[in-house]
Design an enzyme around this catalytic site. Structure first.
Site, PDB file in Angstrom:
ATOM      1  N   GLU A 197       0.825  -1.208   0.000  1.00 22.82           N
ATOM      2  CA  GLU A 197       0.000   0.000   0.000  1.00 22.82           C
ATOM      3  C   GLU A 197       0.861   1.261   0.000  1.00 22.82           C
ATOM      4  O   GLU A 197       0.535   2.249  -0.671  1.00 22.82           O
ATOM      5  CB  GLU A 197      -0.918   0.021   1.232  1.00 22.82           C
ATOM      6  CG  GLU A 197      -1.862  -1.168   1.315  1.00 22.82           C
ATOM      7  CD  GLU A 197      -1.311  -2.310   2.142  1.00 22.82           C
ATOM      8  OE1 GLU A 197      -2.090  -2.923   2.884  1.00 22.82           O
ATOM      9  OE2 GLU A 197      -0.099  -2.593   2.054  1.00 22.82           O
TER      10      GLU A 197
ATOM     11  N   LEU B 119      20.178 -29.017  -5.206  1.00 26.46           N
ATOM     12  CA  LEU B 119      19.022 -28.394  -4.532  1.00 26.46           C
ATOM     13  C   LEU B 119      19.065 -26.865  -4.627  1.00 26.46           C
ATOM     14  O   LEU B 119      18.854 -26.149  -3.644  1.00 26.46           O
ATOM     15  CB  LEU B 119      18.943 -28.829  -3.066  1.00 26.46           C
ATOM     16  CG  LEU B 119      18.805 -30.338  -2.826  1.00 26.46           C
ATOM     17  CD1 LEU B 119      18.708 -30.633  -1.337  1.00 26.46           C
ATOM     18  CD2 LEU B 119      17.610 -30.909  -3.574  1.00 26.46           C
TER      19      LEU B 119
ATOM     20  N   GLY C  88      12.809 -38.207   0.082  1.00 26.30           N
ATOM     21  CA  GLY C  88      12.185 -39.311  -0.632  1.00 26.30           C
ATOM     22  C   GLY C  88      10.962 -39.894   0.076  1.00 26.30           C
ATOM     23  O   GLY C  88      10.345 -39.274   0.938  1.00 26.30           O
TER      24      GLY C  88
ATOM     25  N   CYS D 114      -2.463  -3.615   7.199  1.00 21.38           N
ATOM     26  CA  CYS D 114      -2.092  -3.877   8.587  1.00 21.38           C
ATOM     27  C   CYS D 114      -2.438  -2.672   9.463  1.00 21.38           C
ATOM     28  O   CYS D 114      -2.428  -1.521   9.010  1.00 21.38           O
ATOM     29  CB  CYS D 114      -0.614  -4.215   8.704  1.00 21.38           C
ATOM     30  SG  CYS D 114       0.495  -2.861   8.276  1.00 21.38           S
TER      31      CYS D 114
ATOM     32  N   ALA E  59       6.645 -36.984  -8.262  1.00 22.54           N
ATOM     33  CA  ALA E  59       6.212 -37.372  -9.602  1.00 22.54           C
ATOM     34  C   ALA E  59       6.097 -38.887  -9.641  1.00 22.54           C
ATOM     35  O   ALA E  59       6.939 -39.598  -9.085  1.00 22.54           O
ATOM     36  CB  ALA E  59       7.207 -36.883 -10.652  1.00 22.54           C
TER      37      ALA E  59
ATOM     38  N   ARG F  89      16.514 -23.085 -10.233  1.00 18.52           N
ATOM     39  CA  ARG F  89      16.877 -22.716 -11.609  1.00 18.52           C
ATOM     40  C   ARG F  89      15.592 -22.492 -12.411  1.00 18.52           C
ATOM     41  O   ARG F  89      15.292 -23.237 -13.353  1.00 18.52           O
ATOM     42  CB  ARG F  89      17.739 -23.814 -12.241  1.00 18.52           C
ATOM     43  CG  ARG F  89      19.031 -24.063 -11.496  1.00 18.52           C
ATOM     44  CD  ARG F  89      19.912 -25.115 -12.163  1.00 18.52           C
ATOM     45  NE  ARG F  89      19.298 -26.438 -12.175  1.00 18.52           N
ATOM     46  CZ  ARG F  89      19.323 -27.290 -11.147  1.00 18.52           C
ATOM     47  NH1 ARG F  89      19.897 -26.941 -10.014  1.00 18.52           N
ATOM     48  NH2 ARG F  89      18.752 -28.471 -11.244  1.00 18.52           N
TER      49      ARG F  89
ATOM     50  N   TRP G  84      13.998 -39.549 -16.139  1.00 17.69           N
ATOM     51  CA  TRP G  84      13.025 -38.654 -15.505  1.00 17.69           C
ATOM     52  C   TRP G  84      11.647 -39.262 -15.691  1.00 17.69           C
ATOM     53  O   TRP G  84      11.301 -39.682 -16.806  1.00 17.69           O
ATOM     54  CB  TRP G  84      13.076 -37.256 -16.115  1.00 17.69           C
ATOM     55  CG  TRP G  84      14.366 -36.537 -15.896  1.00 17.69           C
ATOM     56  CD1 TRP G  84      15.360 -36.360 -16.791  1.00 17.69           C
ATOM     57  CD2 TRP G  84      14.778 -35.866 -14.691  1.00 17.69           C
ATOM     58  NE1 TRP G  84      16.372 -35.624 -16.234  1.00 17.69           N
ATOM     59  CE2 TRP G  84      16.039 -35.304 -14.943  1.00 17.69           C
ATOM     60  CE3 TRP G  84      14.197 -35.692 -13.447  1.00 17.69           C
ATOM     61  CZ2 TRP G  84      16.722 -34.574 -13.984  1.00 17.69           C
ATOM     62  CZ3 TRP G  84      14.880 -34.977 -12.497  1.00 17.69           C
ATOM     63  CH2 TRP G  84      16.128 -34.421 -12.765  1.00 17.69           C
TER      64      TRP G  84
END
Length: 389
Positions: A67, A219, A314, A90, A169, A222, A185
């Site tokens: 704001e 890790l 994992g 706020c 995945a 990108r 992959w």
């Protein structure tokens, strides 16, 4: 009674709030995700006579809120104007003065808010202060999108623990690797780009020792976008017994960002000493059944102002986090592949839940096509039951 110099100039009736202006504010907020934590990402647009005269987004902690940026850009044109903002202004003093004071002082006549602020320090006070000053206030435009945008903040401010998005995945038949362990992959390049976009906006990325041993990842973030430099999350590696070699890439000093190793007293003292580096923190936590006590880890992250975690695996770590009720949202990429094999692993390790009645239930939120894959976003319906030991 004559109005003071800061009193708003409001018409007797306002036209319906314009969704387009709120969507512009939401876009501004999305543009600063990952740069405002532990503060929420907020966008604001000042509109006068049907056109935008100022806009802004939350700056890094300690700097101006959305704001304030928008009002500064508007200048005198803010008087009598409408302010569209994705979160309730706020009403408390923190590292910056309250935004309600700035809005009232600028003479803004109408404020359209997407969602109330979940922070108990504001939580409706901002709306009440604006109304008491004669500002017309409306709440709820694009509310669902605004809530999802800052769902991590709402969780963090309420619990003191980071909001956690668990991602994995799998193939259409529910496998995350072949029976021989090949996993790269399963998902396609578009899905992997989406993951790097998440890494760019989450405070931390977390994996278990098994993932590091199998993949030796960096890790880092990108993201495909080039409009701004990536924001590399804190790398959190969970290794209860000191299995990962200090030479692993995730520990190397030339990587951007920092690494936190969550371990226990089971890990050899020499291993912990070998990781000693300005960019690596070794945190010894209590153990539970020989593993890192995950609720203790989440509390420690919250104490470090880590408000959001992207949990990438994992399978054992993911199962433990779900069982402990620490996962706030799941993102599952389903690839159009069939892997098969009784020994091929699934996304959740451990012993699982022996009875269907005990299995955690989810609420599907959205389905999206990402390249050749389908992304499923889901939320836990309730706290998970502990799996069989």
């Amino acid at each position: 009674m004559q109005a003071g110099p800061s009193a708003p100039l409001a018409p007797t009736a306002w036209p319906p709030a314009d969704e387009g202006f709120m969507r512009r504010a939401l876009a501004l907020a999305r543009g600063v995700l990952g740069r405002t934590s532990p503060n929420p990402a907020v966008g604001a647009v000042v509109v006068r006579d049907g056109r935008v005269v100022g806009e802004g987004a939350t700056q890094p902690p300690g700097q101006a809120h959305a704001e304030i940026v928008a009002l500064a850009q508007s200048g005198a044109a803010a008087r009598g104007a409408a302010l569209y903002v994705t979160l309730e202004p706020c009403a408390h003093y923190g590292r910056t003065p309250p935004c309600t004071l700035a809005v009232i002082t600028a003479g803004v006549a109408r404020v359209v808010v997407a969602t109330p602020d979940p922070n108990p320090l504001t939580a409706g006070r901002g709306l009440a202060e604006l109304r008491a000053a004669g500002v017309a206030v409306e709440v709820g435009l694009c509310a669902d999108e605004a809530r999802e945008l800052n769902e991590w903040f709402a969780h963090y401010i309420a619990t003191g623990r980071p909001f956690t998005l668990a991602k994995f995945a799998m193939s259409l038949d529910g496998k995350i690797a072949t029976a021989t362990g090949e996993a790269r992959w399963i998902s396609g390049p578009a899905a992997r780009e989406r993951v790097h976009e998440w890494r760019d906006v989450y405070d931390a990325i977390m994996v278990g020792a098994g993932t590091v041993l199998a993949d030796d990842p960096e890790l880092t973030a990108r993201p495909p976008q080039v409009a701004r430099p990536p924001c590399h999350p804190l790398r959190v590696v969970v290794d209860a017994r000191g299995r990962i070699a200090p030479t692993a890439r995730v520990f190397q000093p030339d990587l951007p960002g920092r690494t936190l190793v969550a371990t226990t007293e089971q890990a050899p003292a020499g291993w912990r000493a070998a990781l000693d580096d300005p960019g690596v923190e070794v945190l010894a936590l209590p153990q539970r059944d020989g593993l890192v006590d995950l609720p203790a880890l989440w509390r420690a992250l919250g104490d470090r102002a880590v408000a959001s975690v992207l949990l990438e695996g994992g399978a054992a770590l993911l199962a433990s986090a779900v069982a402990a009720g620490l996962v706030g949202k799941l993102a599952v990429f389903v690839a159009p592949k069939l892997i098969g094999g009784a020994q091929a692993p699934g996304p959740l390790g451990g012993s699982g839940w022996p009875r269907l009645a005990e299995a955690p239930m989810l609420r599907f939120a959205r389905f999206e096509r990402v390249g050749d894959d389908v992304l499923i976003l889901a939320y836990p319906r309730e706290a998970a039951c502990s799996p069989a030991s």
